[in-house]
Scaffold this active site. Structure first.
Site, PDB file in Angstrom:
ATOM      1  CE1 TYR A 248     124.821   2.447 -27.627  1.00 12.10           C
ATOM      2  CE2 TYR A 248     124.661   3.267 -25.384  1.00 12.10           C
ATOM      3  CZ  TYR A 248     125.000   2.264 -26.276  1.00 12.10           C
ATOM      4  OH  TYR A 248     125.498   1.090 -25.818  1.00 12.10           O
ATOM      5  CG  ASP A 276     128.872  -2.000 -31.180  1.00 12.29           C
ATOM      6  OD1 ASP A 276     128.078  -1.262 -30.555  1.00 12.29           O
ATOM      7  OD2 ASP A 276     129.953  -2.390 -30.701  1.00 12.29           O
ATOM      8  CG  HIS A 368     128.622  -2.878 -27.148  1.00 13.09           C
ATOM      9  ND1 HIS A 368     128.130  -1.823 -27.843  1.00 13.09           N
ATOM     10  CD2 HIS A 368     128.176  -2.703 -25.872  1.00 13.09           C
ATOM     11  CE1 HIS A 368     127.411  -1.037 -27.042  1.00 13.09           C
ATOM     12  NE2 HIS A 368     127.434  -1.561 -25.839  1.00 13.09           N
TER      13      HIS A 368
HETATM   14  C1  LIG Z   1     128.757  -3.046 -18.337  1.00 13.49           C
HETATM   15  C2  LIG Z   1     129.099  -2.511 -19.680  1.00 13.49           C
HETATM   16  C3  LIG Z   1     128.396  -1.433 -20.173  1.00 13.49           C
HETATM   17  C4  LIG Z   1     128.715  -0.915 -21.413  1.00 13.49           C
HETATM   18  N1  LIG Z   1     128.046   0.183 -21.863  1.00 13.49           N
HETATM   19  C5  LIG Z   1     128.360   0.711 -23.062  1.00 13.49           C
HETATM   20  C6  LIG Z   1     127.684   1.859 -23.528  1.00 13.49           C
HETATM   21  O1  LIG Z   1     126.810   2.402 -22.865  1.00 13.49           O
HETATM   22  N2  LIG Z   1     128.030   2.341 -24.753  1.00 13.49           N
HETATM   23  C7  LIG Z   1     129.002   1.752 -25.526  1.00 13.49           C
HETATM   24  O2  LIG Z   1     129.292   2.218 -26.626  1.00 13.49           O
HETATM   25  N3  LIG Z   1     129.661   0.658 -25.081  1.00 13.49           N
HETATM   26  C8  LIG Z   1     129.364   0.135 -23.887  1.00 13.49           C
HETATM   27  N4  LIG Z   1     130.036  -0.969 -23.451  1.00 13.49           N
HETATM   28  C9  LIG Z   1     131.113  -1.537 -24.282  1.00 13.49           C
HETATM   29  C10 LIG Z   1     132.476  -0.944 -23.906  1.00 13.49           C
HETATM   30  O3  LIG Z   1     132.593   0.393 -24.317  1.00 13.49           O
HETATM   31  C11 LIG Z   1     133.623  -1.728 -24.544  1.00 13.49           C
HETATM   32  O4  LIG Z   1     133.375  -1.892 -25.913  1.00 13.49           O
HETATM   33  C12 LIG Z   1     133.831  -3.086 -23.871  1.00 13.49           C
HETATM   34  O5  LIG Z   1     133.520  -3.022 -22.515  1.00 13.49           O
HETATM   35  C13 LIG Z   1     135.270  -3.530 -24.015  1.00 13.49           C
HETATM   36  O6  LIG Z   1     135.418  -4.801 -23.516  1.00 13.49           O
HETATM   37  P1  LIG Z   1     135.987  -5.167 -22.048  1.00 13.49           P
HETATM   38  O7  LIG Z   1     134.884  -4.870 -21.085  1.00 13.49           O
HETATM   39  O8  LIG Z   1     136.294  -6.604 -22.177  1.00 13.49           O
HETATM   40  O9  LIG Z   1     137.210  -4.312 -21.802  1.00 13.49           O
HETATM   41  C14 LIG Z   1     129.731  -1.504 -22.208  1.00 13.49           C
HETATM   42  C15 LIG Z   1     130.429  -2.604 -21.700  1.00 13.49           C
HETATM   43  C16 LIG Z   1     130.119  -3.102 -20.455  1.00 13.49           C
HETATM   44  C17 LIG Z   1     130.900  -4.273 -19.941  1.00 13.49           C
END
Ligand SMILES: Cc1cc2nc3c(=O)[nH]c(=O)nc-3n(C[C@H](O)[C@H](O)[C@H](O)COP(=O)(O)O)c2cc1C
Length: 509
Positions: A248, A276, A368
């Protein structure tokens, strides 16, 4: 000089603006930091004069205090046993299941019995167990999506609109699903995507995933907002284990530069810049956890308007720079040195083209996990047009340069999902929540079991579609005619793979 020993009775007196607000995470004076705290002052005030360690630990990396407070604010260490322990946190609500007996009457609710790990047969099963066993705060943070969660659901259901066109009579005695992601070996076309706050699900946090990634030969993307420290996760890796870093970008660019340069020194191979999330989406389930805990403290000063962006997510993310733009790419590339730069969260072919034109090494088509803009498209639904647009411009396999890599994440729960993405031109897919759920429910063994399930699925499904290796998984192995209606706002590309993957690229992208 050893730190001053502080009596808990002294700490307990410092619980308001008048007395100063000391909190125990080793006894810090937080008074001047109240207004700067990304999660707002209320939560610190709530812990004034108390031990906040249990609340603090899962949602802050270990260096958060050191990085943000002047050392003079560290008052000392607490004399053990001198501060009354905080009221025990509410135990997770036992989830009861209601059994219907044959007479048609409803039987008394039964307590939930957690299945043995050997009974877990799919990635979905981990989620079902997590729903019953995780504490409410962790479950709400992990499982929530933005607004009506339409995109979150679509992420998974989009895969169900793609049908295979299996081939037969090919020798599939041996199947090999190993691959390379950004030039680094992976036992399968899957990586652990970044998900924040691992300690909400497991006391050891993300290092559990680091170890499981090594055990199964896959790559972990370290999150900026991990509960474990960055160095802790790098130290937990085995020699030679490849790690990526999700970034980030901080409004204070000098901090970003420092983080990137440090990552480079520690051997991180690629930076995934999250693009995003200029503002965090509204994740209502996550927000409700806070409202239930302490509704009145979340009123704004006027007292009549509820703060809309509370919850664990907000507490950790207000530093993210909303002014980040294409103009910053050269700066990020320069800081990155030899590390590859990938934009994570691309949601249109136009931006994928821009990313390639600006010299990025790849993109992740991602929304995301459905946690940002609701009704944004699932990554898999735009993959065909992204491939076509890059290809038409000669950007997918630029002459004399490495291939521009396209990754997809969101809703992947089966090896068949991964194979569909690979068939349509993805190098690999990111998986998020299933790792969190398997870690939260069964720890390291759970994550390893989950990865073995995926491997078993790969082996079987590659045999069934007639593909001994991933290079045999080609666009003509999938029917995407039901994937997307080719009208609204997208008149440039058809949906038929024959037009999107013309003969030259069809053999293998
Ligand atoms: C609990 C949680 C926290 C997440 N935290 C971040 C983050 O800190 N930075 C980021 O780029 N994406 C974050 N994501 C998005 C994930 O990198 C990813 O895009 C997403 O989880 C993929 O979908 P899925 O959970 O259905 O596999 C997060 C997703 C979840 C579920």
């Amino acid at each position: 000089m050893s730190p001053k020993q502080i009596d808990g009775k002294e700490v307990a007196k410092h619980n308001s603006m008048e007395t100063g607000v000391w909190i125990v995470v080793h006894v810090y004076d937080m008074t001047e930091f109240l207004e700067e705290h990304p999660g707002g002052p209320d939560i610190i005030l709530q812990y004034g004069g108390k031990d906040a360690t249990e609340e603090y630990d899962p949602i802050h990396p270990p260096d958060a205090i050191k990085d943000n407070l002047d050392p003079s604010k560290h008052i000392g260490t607490l004399i053990p046993g001198s501060l009354a322990p905080p009221a025990p946190a509410a135990a997770p609500e036992p989830v009861q299941s209601t059994a219907v007996v044959t007479t048609g009457q409803v039987a008394a609710p039964q307590p939930y019995v957690k299945p043995d790990l050997s009974e877990i047969l799919s990635l979905h099963d981990f989620e079902a167990v997590a729903r019953h066993t995780m504490n409410r705060r962790g479950w709400n943070y992990y499982s929530s999506g933005a607004d009506d969660e339409i995109t979150m659901r679509e992420n998974n259901t989009a895969y169900q609109r793609i049908w295979f066109r299996p081939r037969i009579l090919r020798d599939v005695t041996k199947v090999d699903f190993s691959t390379e992601i950004l030039g680094h070996k992976s036992s399968m076309p899957v990586y652990i995507t970044a998900t924040a706050l691992g300690k909400l699900g497991h006391p050891e946090g993300e290092v559990v995933l680091t170890r499981a990634a090594h055990e199964h030969g896959i790559i972990q993307m370290i999150p900026t907002l991990a509960s474990c420290g960055f160095d802790e996760m790098v130290d937990a890796a085995a020699p030679g284990q490849v790690q990526f870093l999700q970034l980030y970008v901080n409004a204070d660019k000098s901090r970003t530069k420092k983080i990137i340069e440090h990552a480079g020194k520690r051997g991180v191979k690629a930076l995934f810049i999250t693009v995003d999330a200029p503002q965090l989406g509204r994740r209502e389930k996550d927000m409700r956890t806070k409202f239930e805990g302490n509704a009145s403290s979340h009123q704004t000063k006027g007292g009549d308007k509820v703060q809309r962006d509370a919850g664990a997510a907000r507490a950790i993310s207000s530093f993210i720079d909303p002014s980040l733009s294409w103009k910053d790419i050269p700066f990020l590339k320069e800081c990155a040195g030899d590390m590859k730069i990938i934009l994570k969260g691309v949601q249109s072919w136009e931006d994928a083209v821009l990313a390639a034109e600006r010299g990025c090494d790849g993109v992740v088509l991602s929304n995301h996990g459905g946690r940002q803009l609701d009704t944004a498209p699932a990554g898999i639904t735009i993959l065909p047009e992204v491939v076509a647009a890059l290809n038409q411009r000669g950007l997918l396999v630029p002459p004399g340069k490495p291939r521009f890599e396209i990754m997809v994440d969101g809703g992947v729960r089966r090896a068949t999902d991964v194979l569909k993405a690979v068939a349509l031109g993805a190098t690999a897919v990111g998986v998020g929540r299933p790792f969190l759920y398997s870690m939260s429910t069964y720890g390291f063994e759970g994550v390893c079991h989950m990865l073995q399930i995926l491997k078993d699925e790969f082996e079987m499904n590659m045999r069934l579609i007639g593909a001994p290796t991933l290079t045999d998984v080609v666009p003509s192995m999938v029917d995407i005619s039901a994937l997307k209606v080719p009208t609204v706002g997208n008149t440039m590309f058809g949906v038929n793979y024959e037009t999107m993957y013309p003969a030259g690229v069809k053999a293998k992208l």
